[in-house]
Design a protein around this motif. Sequence first.
Motif, PDB file in Angstrom:
ATOM      1  N   UNK A   1      33.391  77.157  95.167  1.00 28.55           N
ATOM      2  CA  UNK A   1      32.163  76.694  95.009  1.00 28.55           C
ATOM      3  C   UNK A   1      32.032  75.619  94.023  1.00 28.55           C
ATOM      4  N   UNK A   2      30.860  74.551  93.896  1.00 29.72           N
ATOM      5  CA  UNK A   2      30.656  73.718  93.038  1.00 29.72           C
ATOM      6  C   UNK A   2      30.025  74.450  91.817  1.00 29.72           C
ATOM      7  N   UNK A   3      30.553  73.635  90.532  1.00 27.11           N
ATOM      8  CA  UNK A   3      29.638  74.263  89.278  1.00 27.11           C
ATOM      9  C   UNK A   3      28.394  73.531  89.418  1.00 27.11           C
ATOM     10  N   UNK A   4      27.498  74.373  88.594  1.00 24.65           N
ATOM     11  CA  UNK A   4      25.758  73.993  88.700  1.00 24.65           C
ATOM     12  C   UNK A   4      25.491  72.664  88.568  1.00 24.65           C
ATOM     13  N   UNK A   5      26.131  71.871  87.698  1.00 29.14           N
ATOM     14  CA  UNK A   5      25.674  70.449  87.375  1.00 29.14           C
ATOM     15  C   UNK A   5      26.007  69.586  88.681  1.00 29.14           C
ATOM     16  N   UNK A   6      27.104  69.994  89.338  1.00 29.73           N
ATOM     17  CA  UNK A   6      27.546  68.971  90.299  1.00 29.73           C
ATOM     18  C   UNK A   6      26.898  69.462  91.561  1.00 29.73           C
ATOM     19  N   UNK A   7      26.425  70.762  91.703  1.00 30.03           N
ATOM     20  CA  UNK A   7      25.957  71.335  92.956  1.00 30.03           C
ATOM     21  C   UNK A   7      24.246  70.703  92.742  1.00 30.03           C
ATOM     22  N   UNK A   8      23.926  70.831  91.528  1.00 28.70           N
ATOM     23  CA  UNK A   8      22.304  70.192  91.327  1.00 28.70           C
ATOM     24  C   UNK A   8      22.599  68.647  91.708  1.00 28.70           C
ATOM     25  N   UNK A   9      23.454  67.867  91.041  1.00 26.84           N
ATOM     26  CA  UNK A   9      23.500  66.538  91.589  1.00 26.84           C
ATOM     27  C   UNK A   9      23.721  66.129  93.012  1.00 26.84           C
ATOM     28  N   UNK A  10      24.518  66.914  93.678  1.00 27.78           N
ATOM     29  CA  UNK A  10      25.089  66.603  95.106  1.00 27.78           C
ATOM     30  C   UNK A  10      23.682  66.955  95.910  1.00 27.78           C
ATOM     31  N   UNK A  11      23.079  68.170  95.716  1.00 28.16           N
ATOM     32  CA  UNK A  11      21.907  68.549  96.437  1.00 28.16           C
ATOM     33  C   UNK A  11      20.641  67.574  96.394  1.00 28.16           C
ATOM     34  N   UNK A  12      20.543  67.047  95.044  1.00 28.77           N
ATOM     35  CA  UNK A  12      19.687  66.083  94.953  1.00 28.77           C
ATOM     36  C   UNK A  12      20.042  64.786  95.632  1.00 28.77           C
ATOM     37  N   UNK A  13      21.394  64.394  95.619  1.00 27.81           N
ATOM     38  CA  UNK A  13      21.831  63.120  96.073  1.00 27.81           C
ATOM     39  C   UNK A  13      21.521  63.105  97.582  1.00 27.81           C
ATOM     40  N   UNK A  14      21.749  64.283  98.369  1.00 35.91           N
ATOM     41  CA  UNK A  14      21.668  64.157  99.782  1.00 35.91           C
ATOM     42  C   UNK A  14      20.040  64.387 100.238  1.00 35.91           C
ATOM     43  N   UNK A  15      19.535  65.099  99.420  1.00 39.53           N
ATOM     44  CA  UNK A  15      17.891  65.284  99.829  1.00 39.53           C
ATOM     45  C   UNK A  15      17.078  64.115  99.386  1.00 39.53           C
ATOM     46  N   UNK A  16      17.485  63.083  98.614  1.00 34.17           N
ATOM     47  CA  UNK A  16      16.820  61.910  98.366  1.00 34.17           C
ATOM     48  C   UNK A  16      17.462  60.659  99.176  1.00 34.17           C
ATOM     49  N   UNK A  17      18.400  60.985 100.000  1.00 32.42           N
ATOM     50  CA  UNK A  17      18.862  59.872 100.835  1.00 32.42           C
ATOM     51  C   UNK A  17      19.851  58.795  99.836  1.00 32.42           C
ATOM     52  N   UNK A  18      20.478  59.520  98.656  1.00 32.03           N
ATOM     53  CA  UNK A  18      21.090  58.317  97.848  1.00 32.03           C
ATOM     54  C   UNK A  18      22.563  58.624  98.218  1.00 32.03           C
ATOM     55  N   UNK A  19      22.940  60.091  98.256  1.00 30.74           N
ATOM     56  CA  UNK A  19      24.511  60.064  98.332  1.00 30.74           C
ATOM     57  C   UNK A  19      25.458  59.655  97.561  1.00 30.74           C
ATOM     58  N   UNK A  20      25.051  59.739  96.302  1.00 30.27           N
ATOM     59  CA  UNK A  20      25.883  59.502  95.182  1.00 30.27           C
ATOM     60  C   UNK A  20      26.995  60.689  95.321  1.00 30.27           C
ATOM     61  N   UNK A  21      28.316  60.066  95.180  1.00 31.25           N
ATOM     62  CA  UNK A  21      29.258  60.945  95.051  1.00 31.25           C
ATOM     63  C   UNK A  21      29.780  61.358  93.609  1.00 31.25           C
ATOM     64  N   UNK A  22      29.526  62.433  92.956  1.00 34.65           N
ATOM     65  CA  UNK A  22      30.070  62.924  91.900  1.00 34.65           C
ATOM     66  C   UNK A  22      31.433  63.785  92.349  1.00 34.65           C
ATOM     67  N   UNK A  23      31.140  64.293  93.800  1.00 34.77           N
ATOM     68  CA  UNK A  23      32.246  65.056  94.184  1.00 34.77           C
ATOM     69  C   UNK A  23      33.347  64.360  94.732  1.00 34.77           C
TER      70      UNK A  23
ATOM     71  N   UNK B   1      16.631  71.079  99.333  1.00 35.03           N
ATOM     72  CA  UNK B   1      17.234  71.098  98.229  1.00 35.03           C
ATOM     73  C   UNK B   1      17.745  72.333  97.732  1.00 35.03           C
ATOM     74  N   UNK B   2      16.951  73.434  97.807  1.00 34.10           N
ATOM     75  CA  UNK B   2      17.453  74.972  97.407  1.00 34.10           C
ATOM     76  C   UNK B   2      18.518  75.337  98.239  1.00 34.10           C
ATOM     77  N   UNK B   3      18.216  74.911  99.810  1.00 36.12           N
ATOM     78  CA  UNK B   3      19.568  75.779 100.503  1.00 36.12           C
ATOM     79  C   UNK B   3      20.713  74.924 100.099  1.00 36.12           C
ATOM     80  N   UNK B   4      20.519  73.609 100.204  1.00 40.07           N
ATOM     81  CA  UNK B   4      21.785  72.633  99.841  1.00 40.07           C
ATOM     82  C   UNK B   4      22.602  73.190  98.485  1.00 40.07           C
ATOM     83  N   UNK B   5      21.722  73.530  97.543  1.00 40.34           N
ATOM     84  CA  UNK B   5      22.248  73.790  96.095  1.00 40.34           C
ATOM     85  C   UNK B   5      22.858  75.215  96.294  1.00 40.34           C
TER      86      UNK B   5
END
Lengths: 575, 215
Positions: free
Chosen positions: A100-122, A78-82
Amino acid sequence: MTIASLGYLALYVVVLLALAKPLGLFMMAVYEGRRTWLHPVLRPVERGIYRISGIDEQREQGWRGYTISLLLFNLLGFLFLYLLLRSQGHLPLNPEGLPGLKPSLAFNSAVSFVTNTNWQSYGGETTMSYLSQMLGLTFQNFVSAAVGMAVLVALIRGFARHSATTVGNFWVDLVRGTLYILLPLALVVAIFFISQGIIQNFSSYHEVTTLEGAKQLIGMGPAASQVAIKQLGTNGGGFFNVNSAHPLENPTAWSNAVSLMAILLIPASLVYMYGRMVGSVRHGWVVLGVMTAFMLVGAVVSGWAEQSGNPNAGDLGIERSAGDGQPGGNFEGKEVRFGIESSTLWATTTTLASNGSVNSMHDSYTAIGGLVPLANIATGEVIFGGVGSGMYGMALYIILSVFIAGLMVGRTPEYLGKKVEAREMKAVMTALLAFPLVVLVFTATGAVNSFGTGTLNNAGPHGFSETLYAFESGGGNNGSAFAGLGANGTFYNMGIGICMLVGRFLFIVPVMVIAGTMVTKKRVAPGPGTFPVDGLVFGFLLFASVIIVGLLTFFPAFALGPIVEHLAMRDGTLY
Amino acid sequence: MNPAALKAELRPLIAVTVALMLITAVLYPLAVTGIGQAIFNRQANGSIIRQDGQDIGSSLIGQSFTAPEYFHGRPSAAGSGYDAANSSGSNLGPTSAKLINGVADNPGTADVDESFAGLKQRVAAFREENGLDASAPIPADAVTASASGLDPHVSPATARLQIERVAKARNADAAAIRKLVDDHTESAELGFLGQERVNVLKLNLALDKRFPLAK
């Protein structure tokens, strides 16, 4: 539903179930450390990794050690991806100069991929550099799936062993799942995808001059390698904004059919593997049968609803029934090359499997057509479900079913020869209640506040469905969307991020607790009070438990969204 | 967790992360790129169509066609229409007033155009430009936006309804153009995978070749 589309569905199920056994056996061999035909090539790589990591592959961990290793691995990921997403503007492989992505989007996307969700706010081609797509997203596509399988394997060991203390070595399970299962499959599927026209290059976006003289800029990039693992790993995050509806991400009926198969292939095979490894192949088939039953119902209902179309469109003179070279039905947000049945079958499988890739826009579905994905996700993604996470989630429902059966006959319930006691039931209920709790609380909050309703794309009940879908998709680690919702604001980015974390780790930790307590228990011989888990009665009970405990929790929310919308659609009420 | 145990965790943590990242995120995509570029070069680079030394599009990506002498594709919600760097569907639901009835331009704001053609306007426009009568049934794909906004295809029925218009604009025989449409109608793979469809860009390219416009 036409005869042809029912035939297509039947063929899909037959091929899927036929592949489940051989792949399930192969995966079992991998996790048991037996030699497979891939060992000559991959075993030296595997050993090399253990050597540089100082891992003794014979040394196993208890459930606590296993869980801690897993959580640390995800924390680092998560930290690396963020940080990668925040700083991509200063890094190479960024021919379009994306910032670079803004903080809330980077947080969301990093969590999204680490949790196998892949929600796309991006937005894919408008947000992510090639470096981010590869080092960040492709990497997590692999390992988040491998983590899911590792948890499942640990749980299986908990059931299969008795009077023991260890459940395996996390690092070994992680490396083996990635190297022997995901990597070879992804390689083959990726090459096939390129042959169909999915792009794979590092060029900058390609400018062409159209026949009418306009300029058209075509998005480029290393798509095929990512799309292959996005499907196989039930990740689902698109290379492009519209995911697998994009002609360069899913160009033909063949790429579509192979993608459809890739979505459920590993989840279905893991169910077979589960049955085999816990010592009851028949149990595995019964569970797989229950899952298939849910899928058939979903596919038929959504296919029927979408082919029936939208009466509001029909009133304008738009054809609703297929025939004479035209598709009919509700065609807003669907692609001609797929048509109705390949779109609705995809919508069904991708939401059952916590995959979340789309080849049509669910937001434009009819009310009932859109209810199917909503209901699928609301089961907690246990019907096929994510790679690994689907079967370990289903195991919670199985334990619950066995427990209910035990209550009915007044005996201590047991499962696979192990007594089910208070500690296991607490773990089961923690997971099964945490998911609806976060989803419904966030949905309710969003529905009554302007920060939740301000970015809706649709008004009326459909707008409510957009909010509900977003948080369900996060909590279920699915990642698909009613995509009209403008989710790239602080409320949705953070809220969905929290749902994703809860939906992932409040399943993983309770499952590991169960693995840890089960592995220590003695095996008891089946007695007259033992409820057999390899028969039809059990299958029916499991089916009912998923509906009653999982789905009915969400019924009031469905009533406010798709059910009201269906009645409005029939009456011609517009919003 | 005590510090010594944590330290023992750090080496596998970092080493496994780096190793798997190298394999899955560097070697794997590079291997796929190498193989793809070598054996499926055209596909790997976007299936670009080149004509007279100029790139005129991708055979997989739809283009915006508005002139009467060309066959038209579907309505598009990608950017301002067929923006291939900004894919998107409309994401409007079945009870959306915007989707069904459209939105008129607000005369109060002269500098912004709020107008949006809904199904009602699209149906009327499709009938008018193709000379169809006011009750003619319209194929669903002709007036609905695709999922990607880049759909390269229309249904055969949608193409056929445009034949008269194209023939007139090109001063060509409608039967000959109908034959061209039939030749460009692709059937479903194996008879059941996907749909019958016509690739609009390919059809228009063939049209320019067979029935050139007087310049």
